[in-house]
Motif scaffolding. Structure first.
Motif, PDB file in Angstrom:
ATOM      1  N   ALA A   1       2.508   1.681  -3.484  1.00  0.00           N
ATOM      2  CA  ALA A   1       1.404   2.387  -4.520  1.00  0.00           C
ATOM      3  C   ALA A   1       0.950   3.511  -4.174  1.00  0.00           C
ATOM      4  CB  ALA A   1       0.344   1.240  -4.375  1.00  0.00           C
ATOM      5  N   SER A   2       1.029   4.068  -3.010  1.00  0.00           N
ATOM      6  CA  SER A   2       0.687   5.387  -2.734  1.00  0.00           C
ATOM      7  C   SER A   2       1.910   6.263  -3.114  1.00  0.00           C
ATOM      8  CB  SER A   2       0.501   5.467  -1.070  1.00  0.00           C
ATOM      9  OG  SER A   2      -0.532   4.829  -0.749  1.00  0.00           O
ATOM     10  N   ALA A   3       3.037   6.052  -2.922  1.00  0.00           N
ATOM     11  CA  ALA A   3       4.102   7.017  -3.397  1.00  0.00           C
ATOM     12  C   ALA A   3       4.193   7.074  -4.971  1.00  0.00           C
ATOM     13  CB  ALA A   3       5.445   6.474  -2.814  1.00  0.00           C
ATOM     14  N   ARG A   4       3.907   5.826  -5.405  1.00  0.00           N
ATOM     15  CA  ARG A   4       4.091   5.991  -6.810  1.00  0.00           C
ATOM     16  C   ARG A   4       2.971   6.536  -7.595  1.00  0.00           C
ATOM     17  NH1 ARG A   4       0.929   3.253 -10.186  1.00  0.00           N
ATOM     18  NH2 ARG A   4       0.532   1.527  -8.636  1.00  0.00           N
ATOM     19  N   GLU A   5       1.608   6.273  -7.225  1.00  0.00           N
ATOM     20  CA  GLU A   5       0.412   7.148  -7.773  1.00  0.00           C
ATOM     21  C   GLU A   5       0.732   8.651  -7.631  1.00  0.00           C
ATOM     22  OE1 GLU A   5      -2.018   6.196  -9.571  1.00  0.00           O
ATOM     23  OE2 GLU A   5      -1.600   4.157  -9.854  1.00  0.00           O
ATOM     24  N   LEU A   6       0.975   9.081  -6.319  1.00  0.00           N
ATOM     25  CA  LEU A   6       1.207  10.380  -6.060  1.00  0.00           C
ATOM     26  C   LEU A   6       2.202  10.929  -7.062  1.00  0.00           C
ATOM     27  CD1 LEU A   6       0.609  12.925  -4.152  1.00  0.00           C
ATOM     28  CD2 LEU A   6       2.558  12.345  -2.824  1.00  0.00           C
ATOM     29  N   LYS A   7       3.480  10.289  -7.249  1.00  0.00           N
ATOM     30  CA  LYS A   7       4.468  10.913  -8.163  1.00  0.00           C
ATOM     31  C   LYS A   7       3.817  10.944  -9.577  1.00  0.00           C
ATOM     32  CE  LYS A   7       8.540  11.789  -7.484  1.00  0.00           C
ATOM     33  NZ  LYS A   7       8.892  13.014  -7.250  1.00  0.00           N
ATOM     34  N   GLU A   8       3.230   9.587  -9.838  1.00  0.00           N
ATOM     35  CA  GLU A   8       2.772   9.750 -11.316  1.00  0.00           C
ATOM     36  C   GLU A   8       1.762  10.620 -11.842  1.00  0.00           C
ATOM     37  OE1 GLU A   8       3.098   4.855 -11.935  1.00  0.00           O
ATOM     38  OE2 GLU A   8       1.135   5.668 -11.855  1.00  0.00           O
ATOM     39  N   GLU A   9       0.666  10.952 -10.491  1.00  0.00           N
ATOM     40  CA  GLU A   9      -0.242  11.972 -11.181  1.00  0.00           C
ATOM     41  C   GLU A   9       0.005  13.275 -10.790  1.00  0.00           C
ATOM     42  OE1 GLU A   9      -3.880  10.337  -9.622  1.00  0.00           O
ATOM     43  OE2 GLU A   9      -3.471   8.320 -10.681  1.00  0.00           O
ATOM     44  N   THR A  10       0.979  13.516  -9.992  1.00  0.00           N
ATOM     45  CA  THR A  10       1.121  14.814  -9.649  1.00  0.00           C
ATOM     46  C   THR A  10       2.525  15.416  -9.723  1.00  0.00           C
ATOM     47  OG1 THR A  10       1.752  14.610  -7.323  1.00  0.00           O
ATOM     48  CG2 THR A  10      -0.758  14.651  -8.145  1.00  0.00           C
TER      49      THR A  10
ATOM     50  N   LEU B   1       4.353  15.015  -7.138  1.00  0.00           N
ATOM     51  CA  LEU B   1       4.841  15.283  -5.643  1.00  0.00           C
ATOM     52  C   LEU B   1       5.454  14.092  -5.155  1.00  0.00           C
ATOM     53  CD1 LEU B   1       1.707  17.197  -4.458  1.00  0.00           C
ATOM     54  CD2 LEU B   1       3.856  18.122  -5.133  1.00  0.00           C
ATOM     55  N   THR B   2       6.357  14.140  -4.118  1.00  0.00           N
ATOM     56  CA  THR B   2       6.851  13.381  -3.371  1.00  0.00           C
ATOM     57  C   THR B   2       6.041  13.008  -1.993  1.00  0.00           C
ATOM     58  OG1 THR B   2       9.073  13.729  -4.080  1.00  0.00           O
ATOM     59  CG2 THR B   2       9.293  12.393  -2.091  1.00  0.00           C
ATOM     60  N   LEU B   3       5.721  11.645  -1.573  1.00  0.00           N
ATOM     61  CA  LEU B   3       5.301  11.435  -0.504  1.00  0.00           C
ATOM     62  C   LEU B   3       6.183  11.523   0.540  1.00  0.00           C
ATOM     63  CD1 LEU B   3       2.647   8.629   0.157  1.00  0.00           C
ATOM     64  CD2 LEU B   3       4.344   8.977   1.672  1.00  0.00           C
ATOM     65  N   THR B   4       6.045  12.217   1.526  1.00  0.00           N
ATOM     66  CA  THR B   4       7.096  12.556   2.650  1.00  0.00           C
ATOM     67  C   THR B   4       6.831  11.769   3.962  1.00  0.00           C
ATOM     68  OG1 THR B   4       6.036  14.641   3.210  1.00  0.00           O
ATOM     69  CG2 THR B   4       7.711  14.727   1.741  1.00  0.00           C
ATOM     70  N   LYS B   5       5.481  11.732   4.266  1.00  0.00           N
ATOM     71  CA  LYS B   5       5.103  10.924   5.403  1.00  0.00           C
ATOM     72  C   LYS B   5       3.627  10.264   5.247  1.00  0.00           C
ATOM     73  CE  LYS B   5       4.200  12.170  10.285  1.00  0.00           C
ATOM     74  NZ  LYS B   5       4.240  13.272  11.310  1.00  0.00           N
ATOM     75  N   ILE B   6       3.630   9.008   6.009  1.00  0.00           N
ATOM     76  CA  ILE B   6       2.545   8.477   6.010  1.00  0.00           C
ATOM     77  C   ILE B   6       1.890   8.556   7.457  1.00  0.00           C
ATOM     78  CG2 ILE B   6       1.067   6.467   5.932  1.00  0.00           C
ATOM     79  CD1 ILE B   6       2.816   5.404   3.655  1.00  0.00           C
ATOM     80  N   VAL B   7       0.734   9.550   7.618  1.00  0.00           N
ATOM     81  CA  VAL B   7       0.246   9.664   8.839  1.00  0.00           C
ATOM     82  C   VAL B   7      -0.525   8.470   9.425  1.00  0.00           C
ATOM     83  CG1 VAL B   7      -1.313  11.170  10.296  1.00  0.00           C
ATOM     84  CG2 VAL B   7       0.131  12.309   8.475  1.00  0.00           C
ATOM     85  N   ASP B   8      -1.323   7.852   8.507  1.00  0.00           N
ATOM     86  CA  ASP B   8      -2.094   6.723   8.937  1.00  0.00           C
ATOM     87  C   ASP B   8      -2.590   6.017   7.643  1.00  0.00           C
ATOM     88  OD1 ASP B   8      -3.570   5.020  10.538  1.00  0.00           O
ATOM     89  OD2 ASP B   8      -4.932   6.521  11.294  1.00  0.00           O
TER      90      ASP B   8
ATOM     91  N   ILE C   1       0.733  -1.135  -0.089  1.00  0.00           N
ATOM     92  CA  ILE C   1       0.004  -0.025  -0.078  1.00  0.00           C
ATOM     93  C   ILE C   1       0.796   1.338   0.048  1.00  0.00           C
ATOM     94  CG2 ILE C   1      -1.707   1.319   1.409  1.00  0.00           C
ATOM     95  CD1 ILE C   1      -2.798  -1.301   2.211  1.00  0.00           C
ATOM     96  N   GLU C   2       1.869   1.143   0.802  1.00  0.00           N
ATOM     97  CA  GLU C   2       2.781   2.310   0.810  1.00  0.00           C
ATOM     98  C   GLU C   2       3.531   2.646  -0.443  1.00  0.00           C
ATOM     99  OE1 GLU C   2       2.488   0.483   4.781  1.00  0.00           O
ATOM    100  OE2 GLU C   2       2.692  -0.229   3.073  1.00  0.00           O
TER     101      GLU C   2
END
Length: 192
Positions: A102-111, A113-120, A99-100
């Motif tokens: 996929a989240s970083a990849r989708e964020l980068k691909e669509e925007t 941006l870099t995922l810097t912290k998973i809060v929850d 999940i982590e």
């Protein structure tokens, strides 16, 4: 209810269309139509009564800047409704991805941006239980960087950071329609 049969009516690249039959307590048969990512060209695992709604196959990202004064929302043209839809960044989990990841990849691909912290990461939920067995995982996270847009020519996505006041205005702007979950998240955050 007792499961009777599953019939695949159509196999697509991302969704397949099924008719399910169930025996009701009075012995009558009910037919139910649904779509699933199972039994598709990208996910050949066939839909069975044992695996309906058992696999988390996508992520939805609720994204904030570092001090949580801005929320990231996207406006994406969706052919299925022939309109722009305001939503969160979301996407499929690729084979072998967490999940982590996929989240970083989708964020980068669509925007960009870099995922810097998973809060929850919340337990998975159904995206639209009357229509599909899709399960998504909601990832609350922080991101930074420059928004560069989607790296896919097949997606028309315009992501932007919004303050609480800007979200309140966007919620009342009839030019854009929100996806249901995004509207609820945006409303709750903007009015907190």
């Amino acid at each position: 209810m007792e499961a009777v049969t599953i019939k695949k009516n159509y196999e697509g690249e991302y969704l397949s269309y099924y008719t399910l039959s169930y025996k009701l307590p009075d012995d009558s048969i009910k037919q139910y139509e649904m779509v699933s990512k199972k039994g598709t060209l990208r996910n050949p695992t066939e839909l069975t009564f044992d695996n309906i709604g058992k696999e988390t196959n996508a992520v939805v990202l609720l994204i904030f800047n570092q001090d949580h004064t801005k929320m990231l929302l996207s406006k994406e043209f969706r052919l299925g409704v022939n309109n722009w839809v305001v939503s969160e960044i979301a996407g499929l989990i690729d084979a072998g991805e967490t999940i982590e990841q996929a989240s970083a990849r989708e964020l980068k691909e669509e925007t960009g941006l870099t995922l810097t912290k998973i809060v929850d990461i919340l337990p998975s939920t159904f995206t639209c239980a009357p229509v599909t067995d899709d399960l998504t995982s909601l990832v609350i996270c922080e991101a930074e960087g420059e928004i560069t847009g989607s790296d896919s020519p097949l997606e028309i996505i315009e992501a932007s950071w919004y303050t609480k006041n800007e979200v309140k205005e966007l919620l009342r702007n009839s030019e854009y329609i929100f996806a249901g979950r995004a509207q609820a998240f945006a409303y709750m955050w903007a009015n907190s």
